[in-house]
Design a protein around this motif. Structure first.
Motif, PDB file in Angstrom:
ATOM      1  N   ARG A   1       0.820  -1.226   0.000  1.00  0.00           N
ATOM      2  CA  ARG A   1       0.000   0.000   0.000  1.00  0.00           C
ATOM      3  C   ARG A   1       0.846   1.265   0.000  1.00  0.00           C
ATOM      4  O   ARG A   1       0.586   2.210   0.747  1.00  0.00           O
ATOM      5  N   LEU A   2       1.879   1.267  -0.821  1.00  0.00           N
ATOM      6  CA  LEU A   2       2.722   2.462  -0.923  1.00  0.00           C
ATOM      7  C   LEU A   2       2.642   3.044  -2.333  1.00  0.00           C
ATOM      8  O   LEU A   2       3.498   3.829  -2.730  1.00  0.00           O
ATOM      9  N   LEU A   3       1.642   2.649  -3.094  1.00  0.00           N
ATOM     10  CA  LEU A   3       1.527   3.135  -4.468  1.00  0.00           C
ATOM     11  C   LEU A   3       1.448   4.653  -4.517  1.00  0.00           C
ATOM     12  O   LEU A   3       0.841   5.268  -3.645  1.00  0.00           O
TER      13      LEU A   3
ATOM     14  N   MET B   1       9.555  -3.992   4.264  1.00  0.00           N
ATOM     15  CA  MET B   1      10.191  -3.650   3.000  1.00  0.00           C
ATOM     16  C   MET B   1      11.466  -2.862   3.269  1.00  0.00           C
ATOM     17  O   MET B   1      11.522  -2.040   4.177  1.00  0.00           O
TER      18      MET B   1
ATOM     19  N   LYS C   1       0.062   8.315  -5.591  1.00  0.00           N
ATOM     20  CA  LYS C   1      -1.343   8.714  -5.600  1.00  0.00           C
ATOM     21  C   LYS C   1      -2.045   8.498  -6.939  1.00  0.00           C
ATOM     22  O   LYS C   1      -3.222   8.183  -6.969  1.00  0.00           O
TER      23      LYS C   1
END
Lengths: 304, 541
Positions: B56-58, B95, B60
């Motif tokens: 969930r670090l995509l 990560m 924006k």
């Protein structure tokens, strides 16, 4: 850390010495002090008599050292205009200015920091645009105009606050808002860009990958980094408030140092003016020093 | 073994000005407990993006359009952010990233950052947290762990910071570690240590590993299985030995060819020519500005370095960052004035040679093709500048020459009126080379000419340089930290460390029989496919 502070102190001290030289020589060369005391229509003989009486016939260097050693002994000279020791003038007037400065900086912090944070968290949103609008407007509006409008609205039309004076803290509310508003744009913009930079930094990605999110992420991991540039600017603004309250103090009839400076300048009162210029500069230096130390405390990379 | 992670037909799109750009197409993987998977691909292949979706670090603008992520029989897509961050990220899935210099918060101590993460996910006392932090720092083999807790990131080296990053990722004993190019930003000798550390910790903790890299050699060292990605799609999938030995997709074969080519030696003729450059006892000292209470710090960038470069040879100067190799190059080029010693080019002191003559003798090619070309000028203008300044030619002649050179470096006439930002990294480096050779110089100094480029592009650029060397009979000085590049086409090697020459000799001798300990360390840190294949074969027999 001690070494850092000592280094800064040496810099501050040398700037202070330079400042005292510049203030003294500038004021005593530009205006003939004897002429200033004697007044516009004085005769040549009268001026010469005053020159001898006050010792202005001695060399300027001798008088400079006399002035400086006086400062160290707590003797700041005597005001020709008020006929009082300058030190008692300062003590009389300082509390008003200190109150005004602290309150107006509080106003700046209370408005600018939350607005900046909100704007950074929602870039290009309605709230960001609104904050930008407020910033641009506040920057464009002159202090005296805003002061008069505030008096019109909140003292005359809706009489919540007193029109002028400095008797109670209540008297200081309107002037603090006026003076504080002028610093909001700079601080808010800096808070916004600072936080925006930090949010996109690699270490925030690290914090997010460690499971931090929301307000916790902002307060524990981002805010301290983003505050670094803000602290420096706030210190400069606080220095400005001490020296730059001349207009606001006049509009609201507050008997502070700013008003004293204005009156002394109009009365060509060299002893008071030179001390005030020097004191304002020293205050400015002092807050910058504090900002440097605070920044070094916040950012270990600066403790060199 | 049980299944740990299953990603099914994951699709990601980037929204840019109304239109959707599909950047990850039907990405599916299965990962068992304790398995290690390598993802290989060039920049823009989607290898990092797929993992950012998992954590969930995509960015924006990116959006998951379809697909499911199942971790320990739990569908992660539908999990609320609150639960995901608290339970999964940093706890079950961790990560580590490429850039250790910026990945840690500069204003907090190492100890605080470790404790923050541990206490956030575990309901234990502060004292227990401190014990765990010390334990994990010990596990990542960071010496003086008590002292480290009080230190700030800027007080540590790149390798040490990456160890702290690993400690931060592993402090909660995760089930899965995702390592995104964790060694790319580090010096070669440190790279190997970090790889070994991750490998060892995987065993002791018993976690699964996904290792992302552009370097097939590195990935093959640490992975059980490998997937190869190109343009957002998985093009090859299989066990490490199968991918290395029986690659099916043409792109994988191309990647392997590039690696093999770098490993195989070029046929090199022995040169007995006279030296074209001779450097004697050159030194350069940098003084950092003095601070109050502090003497100015003096850095000996280069100390008494002497060497010859023979006409027509390719001399490589290798060393880690800070070894002084680039300073030597700049001194030879006349870009930096040396403090001591002398540099003679064709018997003449370099500082006495006039600028325009020097330009025709010696030309540089730099590392970063993205910043060395002025973005406001056309390619034609950039390449023609040296001619316009140094030669008195008519405009028509200049244009003909520029087009000639463009074709020589593998570009065509149509690039003449383009701007640098319309070109890829490889094409830009070709332009930089074209600009350097248009005056037909006798010496070319290439300072890390390929390290900013993708692997397949790297080998194309090296081929081009090799080709030009034969055609134009140029002497090349190659500065690099990458032994495989050096091996590929240098005749002689100079190894530098701390501003001094450690070892010098023919490239085969240095690579195969290094004498000094530092050179040995440098050579052994290169991941070679041959060695890996050897290990695999040994395991099978």
């Amino acid at each position: 850390m001690l070494r850092f502070v000592a280094g800064r102190l040496i810099v501050v001290l040398s700037v202070g010495i330079t400042l005292s030289i510049v203030t003294f020589f500038l004021l005593n060369y530009v205006i003939d002090p004897a002429q200033a005391i004697a007044g516009e229509e004085a005769l040549f003989e009268e001026i010469e008599q005053i020159r001898e009486q006050y010792g202005f016939d001695r060399s300027i260097t001798v008088r400079y050292f006399e002035w400086v050693s006086g400062i160290f002994k707590g003797d700041l000279g005597v005001s020709y205009y008020w006929n009082k020791p300058v030190i008692s003038l300062l003590i009389d007037r300082a509390p008003e200015t200190i109150t005004l400065a602290l309150m107006s900086v509080s106003v700046t912090i209370l408005i600018a920091i939350p607005l900046g944070i909100l704007a950074a968290l929602n870039p290009n949103s309605l709230i960001d645009r609104l904050a930008l609008g407020i910033a641009v407007t506040a920057q464009a509006v002159p202090n005296f105009w805003l002061g008069l409008i505030m008096i019109l609205i909140f003292a005359l039309a809706i009489p919540i606050f007193p029109v002028s004076g400095d008797k109670t803290l209540f008297h200081f509310v309107l002037p603090s808002i006026v003076l504080g508003a002028s610093s909001v744009p700079a601080v808010m913009r800096l808070m916004r860009t600072g936080l925006l930079d930090v949010i996109n930094a690699d270490f925030i990605r690290t914090a997010r990958s460690s499971g931090f999110y929301g307000w916790r992420l902002i307060f524990n991991h981002a805010l301290r980094n983003a505050l670094l540039p803000v602290v420096s600017v706030l210190a400069v603004q606080l220095g400005n408030k001490f020296g730059g309250s001349v207009i606001t103090e006049s509009v609201f009839a507050i008997n502070g140092l700013g008003r004293l400076a204005l009156e002394s300048i109009l009365g060509a009162d060299i002893p008071t003016v030179q001390i005030l210029v020097f004191v304002f500069a020293i205050i400015f230096l002092f807050f910058n020093l504090m900002a440097d130390i605070l920044n070094a405390y916040l950012d270990p990379r600066l403790r060199l | 073994m049980n299944e740990l992670l299953k990603i099914d037909n994951l699709n990601i799109s980037f929204q840019s000005s109304g239109s959707d750009l599909k950047t990850l197409k039907d990405f599916s993987i299965n990962l068992k407990e304790r398995e290690s998977l390598g993802i290989v691909g060039e920049s823009g292949s989607g290898k990092t993006l797929s993992m950012l979706a998992l954590t969930r670090l995509l960015p924006k603008q990116a959006r998951i359009t379809s697909g499911s992520i199942i971790f320990r029989n739990k569908i992660l897509n539908n999990l609320l952010n609150k639960n995901f961050y608290k339970e999964i990220s940093g706890n079950k899935i961790s990560m580590i990233f490429q850039e250790p210099m910026t990945a840690l918060n500069p204003v907090h101590t190492i100890g605080k950052q470790l404790l923050d993460t541990y206490l956030y996910h575990n309901d234990v006392s502060f004292e227990k947290g401190v014990l765990r932090a010390l334990e994990i720092l010990d596990a990542v083999q960071l010496s003086k762990n008590k002292q480290r807790m009080e230190q700030y990131p800027h007080q540590l080296s790149g390798g040490q910071r990456q160890r702290v990053m690993i400690a931060l990722a592993l402090i909660n004993n995760p089930d899965l570690l995702i390592a995104d190019e964790p060694t790319t930003a580090l010096d070669v000798t440190v790279q190997k240590e970090i790889i070994q550390l991750i490998s060892k910790l995987r065993e002791t903790i018993g976690m699964a590993l996904i290792f992302i890299s552009h370097d097939l050699g590195v990935v093959s060292q640490i992975s059980d299985n490998i997937i190869v990605m190109k343009d957002g799609e998985i093009v090859e999938k299989g066990s490490t030995s199968k991918v290395l030995n029986k690659p099916e997709h043409i792109y994988t074969q191309k990647l392997l060819n590039c690696l093999h080519k770098l490993e195989n030696d070029q046929k090199k003729e022995k040169l007995k020519n006279s030296p074209i450059i001779s450097a004697r006892d050159i030194s350069k000292v940098y003084k950092l500005p003095a601070k109050i209470f502090k003497k100015p710090e003096i850095i000996h960038a280069v100390k008494n370095v002497s060497f010859d470069v023979k006409t027509g040879e390719t001399l490589a100067i290798v060393g880690e960052s800070g070894s002084g190799k680039s300073t030597v190059a700049k001194i030879i080029n006349g870009l930096i004035v040396k403090d001591n010693g002398e540099v003679k080019i064709k018997g003449q002191d370099v500082e006495d040679i006039s600028l325009s003559r020097r330009a025709k003798l010696i030309q540089p090619v730099f590392q970063d093709p993205y910043s060395t070309l002025n973005p406001i000028h056309t390619i034609g203008y950039i390449i023609s500048r040296p001619l316009v300044i140094n030669d008195n030619l008519s405009n028509h002649n200049i244009k003909t020459k520029v087009i000639e050179i463009l074709e020589l470096v593998g570009l065509s006439e149509e690039y003449y009126n383009r701007f640098p930002n319309q070109l890829s990294g490889g094409q830009r480096q070709r332009v930089a080379i074209a600009r350097a050779i248009i005056l037909k110089p006798q010496i070319l100094i290439c300072d890390e000419p390929t390290s900013a480029l993708d692997v397949t592009i790297q080998s194309q650029i090296l081929d081009l340089l090799n080709d030009l060397k034969q055609k134009l009979k140029i002497t090349i000085i190659l500065i690099s930290h990458d032994i495989s590049v050096v091996k590929y086409f240098s005749d002689r090697i100079i190894v530098m460390y701390n501003g001094q020459i450690v070892e010098t000799g023919n490239s085969e001798d240095i690579i195969n029989n290094p004498k000094e300990t530092y050179t040995k360390k440098l050579m052994s840190s290169v991941f070679s496919l041959k060695q890996k294949n050897q290990i695999l074969r040994d395991n099978f027999t």
